[in-house]
Design an enzyme around this catalytic site. Structure first.
Site, PDB file in Angstrom:
ATOM      1  N   LYS A 146       0.851  -1.184   0.000  1.00 21.71           N
ATOM      2  CA  LYS A 146       0.000   0.000   0.000  1.00 21.71           C
ATOM      3  C   LYS A 146       0.887   1.233   0.000  1.00 21.71           C
ATOM      4  O   LYS A 146       1.939   1.253   0.660  1.00 21.71           O
ATOM      5  CB  LYS A 146      -0.889  -0.051   1.250  1.00 21.71           C
ATOM      6  CG  LYS A 146      -1.975   0.995   1.364  1.00 21.71           C
ATOM      7  CD  LYS A 146      -2.780   0.708   2.630  1.00 21.71           C
ATOM      8  CE  LYS A 146      -3.915   1.682   2.855  1.00 21.71           C
ATOM      9  NZ  LYS A 146      -4.674   1.346   4.092  1.00 21.71           N
ATOM     10  N   SER A 227      -9.383   0.780   3.344  1.00 19.56           N
ATOM     11  CA  SER A 227      -8.676   1.690   2.462  1.00 19.56           C
ATOM     12  C   SER A 227      -7.535   1.038   1.672  1.00 19.56           C
ATOM     13  O   SER A 227      -6.954   1.670   0.782  1.00 19.56           O
ATOM     14  CB  SER A 227      -8.105   2.848   3.281  1.00 19.56           C
ATOM     15  OG  SER A 227      -7.157   2.366   4.240  1.00 19.56           O
ATOM     16  N   SER A 251      -9.491  -1.797   7.322  1.00 16.10           N
ATOM     17  CA  SER A 251      -8.902  -1.526   6.012  1.00 16.10           C
ATOM     18  C   SER A 251      -8.121  -2.678   5.403  1.00 16.10           C
ATOM     19  O   SER A 251      -7.649  -2.569   4.266  1.00 16.10           O
ATOM     20  CB  SER A 251      -8.002  -0.291   6.086  1.00 16.10           C
ATOM     21  OG  SER A 251      -8.777   0.869   6.276  1.00 16.10           O
TER      22      SER A 251
END
Length: 624
Positions: A146, A227, A251
């Protein structure tokens, strides 16, 4: 350039021959320009370059074989077997994944940035293998992280925001350093919801100004989960074998279950957050994604450990296995004699009836393998801590009790934690949340710093403004909220449910498409004693993302694929909850259930993406 080339043909051809992967004739040989042009024309673009609109489902984006090997859905063990047999090299493998990116990522946008040095690193890893130096099960395996996870290389770390472009991190994050040392190849950075969803409360999940709108390959029009959106999407679409994400409140688990992959959200403190753009020191953790439990476990084994730059990791000492978590991997036989709890009123009633029916069929299959499932193993205080109106991490304040709200903690933590992180960056004048807020206002068109300006940020940056208002002051309300959210979700929540009538259950089975189920685990971060008794904040979580609440506790969660919504085409999972430092137990049961799925005829398991709505480009995405 072109005029100078006409005068210096030999020099230009020499330059092009070095710069491009095209074999050119010597400049002294007459060049057949038409033949050269013809050789670069591609007539047949189906099925691996362009989606054939006459097709549907998985046939829209079929994956090429790699060196004659079926790369689609290949496990890490299969990749290692091929490399040991010299049927495949890391250089060839990463080249095949790049082809997959070219084929699909213009649609799903899971990649924010590719590592410009991936070919050189792949060659280095192949050389080590040839010399007999294999660093472990991840040697030569490409992965993504990420884009809020720092890497000290030529890639950015910006949380998807233009405001941090060009900033330089002081070092690799701990988890990236560990994966490099394990021989894995960092192929790039994955897209995400900007600032890991901290900036806004009304936003398009998976969107960031730098990365655009990430989209699930199952249905490109709806919420892809976040996310850690791109990290999950890439694994699901066979762009990489595994990836890393971060979680504060759902997330990792949410995008994993919405993309039919395995997600492991570890206990807060098992994986270091050093070098990760923070949200809350009490809730943040780094987790792993894979298409199988084994693949996600290999990644976890590589990244957990004590790190002097994150003192929360000292809590794992004496609580982690000496040989890692892979030895806990099991098969369906392990289910004989297992006893799981089903907190039906706490979470299951929030799942829609069709999903309930499919998951109950999977539960029946688990029981047929010899497990016992006990219904109504409720969290004693669920009526207080599970919101009846949908996910709301400020539900305590909504009820008039900000000292019972998770959001009270997060707002203060973010203000302080982001300032500390920014203080270590160089080559940037952004040093505080105030600077970030002002940048978003100064660049309204791209950043949407005010409400109703940008389609992805309906509420502008209200999350940032709420944090800014606290000035990072840790007052009595803050400490009461921290103590309450932890106690109500730990000893008065999950731990109580796990000890059912004096019997310790092997885990709680929950539908992670219901947000509160994982939200509660999230809140069990670091223990504090509350100066005054307070009521619960857990009403916070009750919508499609309710299970996120469980994750707030800091307790671990694992989710495995368990079916697909017949209306939206979006997957959902079955999650297992347990107490702190129980990752080995979770991996044991998840791998056993996965093996049961794969060796039975049940349809409720991982299936390939169907690419619904692949030509749509709606922003915001649909919350379905």
């Amino acid at each position: 350039m072109f005029q100078s080339c006409q005068k210096k043909v030999a020099l230009c051809l020499s330059f092009i021959a070095v710069s491009l992967p095209i074999t050119l004739v010597q400049a002294t040989t007459p060049v057949d320009g038409l033949a050269l042009a013809s050789s670069q024309v591609v007539e047949n673009l189906f099925p691996n370059d362009f989606p054939d609109q006459s097709q549907s489902g998985e046939r829209l984006f079929p994956m090429r074989d790699c060196q004659g090997l079926k790369l689609e859905e290949a496990t890490i063990d299969q990749l290692q077997q091929w490399m040991r047999a010299e049927k495949l090299t890391t250089q060839q493998l990463v080249a095949c994944y790049i082809q997959r990116i070219d084929q699909t990522d213009g649609y799903v946008r899971s990649i924010l940035e590719l590592n410009p040095d991936y070919t050189q690193i792949a060659r280095q890893l192949d050389d080590l293998r040839k010399a007999g130096n294999i660093l472990g099960p991840l040697h030569g395996i490409p992965f993504l992280v990420k884009e809020n996870i720092a890497s000290k290389d030529r890639m950015e770390t910006t949380a998807g925001s233009h405001v941090l472009e060009g900033s330089i991190v002081p070092r690799d994050s701990f988890v990236v350093s560990r994966l490099r040392a394990a021989g894995a190849l960092l192929m790039g950075k994955a897209t995400l919801s900007e600032w890991a969803d901290m900036r806004s409360n009304n936003y398009s999940e998976g969107y960031s100004p730098r990365g655009g709108q990430a989209r699930s390959a199952y249905n490109l029009t709806v919420n892809p989960g976040g996310s850690s959106s791109g990290s999950a999407i890439a694994v699901a679409a066979n762009i990489v074998s595994f990836s890393l994400g971060t979680e504060t409140d759902g997330s990792v688990i949410n995008p994993a279950e919405r993309n039919a992959i395995v997600g492991i959200k570890p206990t807060v403190g098992l994986t270091s957050r050093a070098g990760v753009i923070p949200e809350s020191i009490h809730l943040d953790t780094v987790g792993t994604f894979g298409r199988t439990v084994r693949d996600a476990t290999y990644a976890l084994d590589a990244i957990y450990g004590v790190d002097s730059r994150d003192n929360y990791t000292s809590g794992q000492v004496g609580k982690t296995p000496q040989k890692g978590y892979a030895p806990f991997l099991s098969n369906k036989d392990a289910l004989k004699g297992a006893t799981f709890g089903l907190p039906w009123e706490s979470f299951w009633t929030q799942a829609d009836p069709a999903q309930q029916a499919q998951l109950v069929e999977l539960l029946d299959l688990i029981e047929s393998a010899g497990a016992t499932i006990v219904n109504n193993t409720e969290l004693p205080n669920y009526e207080t801590i599970v919101s009846p109106t949908g996910w709301n991490w400020d539900y305590g304040t909504t009820r008039g009790f900000p000292n019972e709200s998770e959001y009270t903690v997060v707002k203060v933590d973010f203000y302080n934690n982001i300032k500390a992180y920014l203080g270590e960056l160089t080559n940037t004048d952004i040093k505080s949340l105030e600077d970030i807020v002002q940048y978003n206002i100064d660049n309204l068109g791209s950043e949407g710093g005010l409400p109703a300006i940008h389609p992805a940020f309906g509420s502008g940056q209200d999350g940032f403004l709420a944090s800014l208002e606290t000035k990072g002051i840790m007052d009595e309300t803050y400490y009461q909220a921290l103590a309450f959210t932890q106690k109500s979700t730990r000893e008065d929540g999950l731990d109580a449910a796990l000890n059912f009538n004096g019997k310790k259950l092997d885990g709680l089975l929950v539908p992670p498409d219901v947000g509160p189920s994982y939200q509660i685990s999230a809140q069990a971060g670091k223990s504090l004693s509350s100066p005054t008794p307070i009521r619960s904040h857990r009403e916070v979580c009750l919508t499609e993302f309710n299970l996120i609440c469980l994750f707030v506790e800091g307790y671990p969660v694992i989710t495995i694929p368990a079916g697909v919504n017949k209306v939206s085409g979006m997957p959902y999972g079955l999650a297992i909850l347990n107490t702190a430092w129980s990752e080995g137990t979770l991996i044991k049961w998840a791998s056993a259930i996965e093996d049961l799925q794969l060796t039975s005829e049940t349809p409720y398991k991982r299936t390939l993406p169907q690419w619904l709505g692949y030509r749509r480009r709606n922003i915001p995405i649909i919350n379905a």
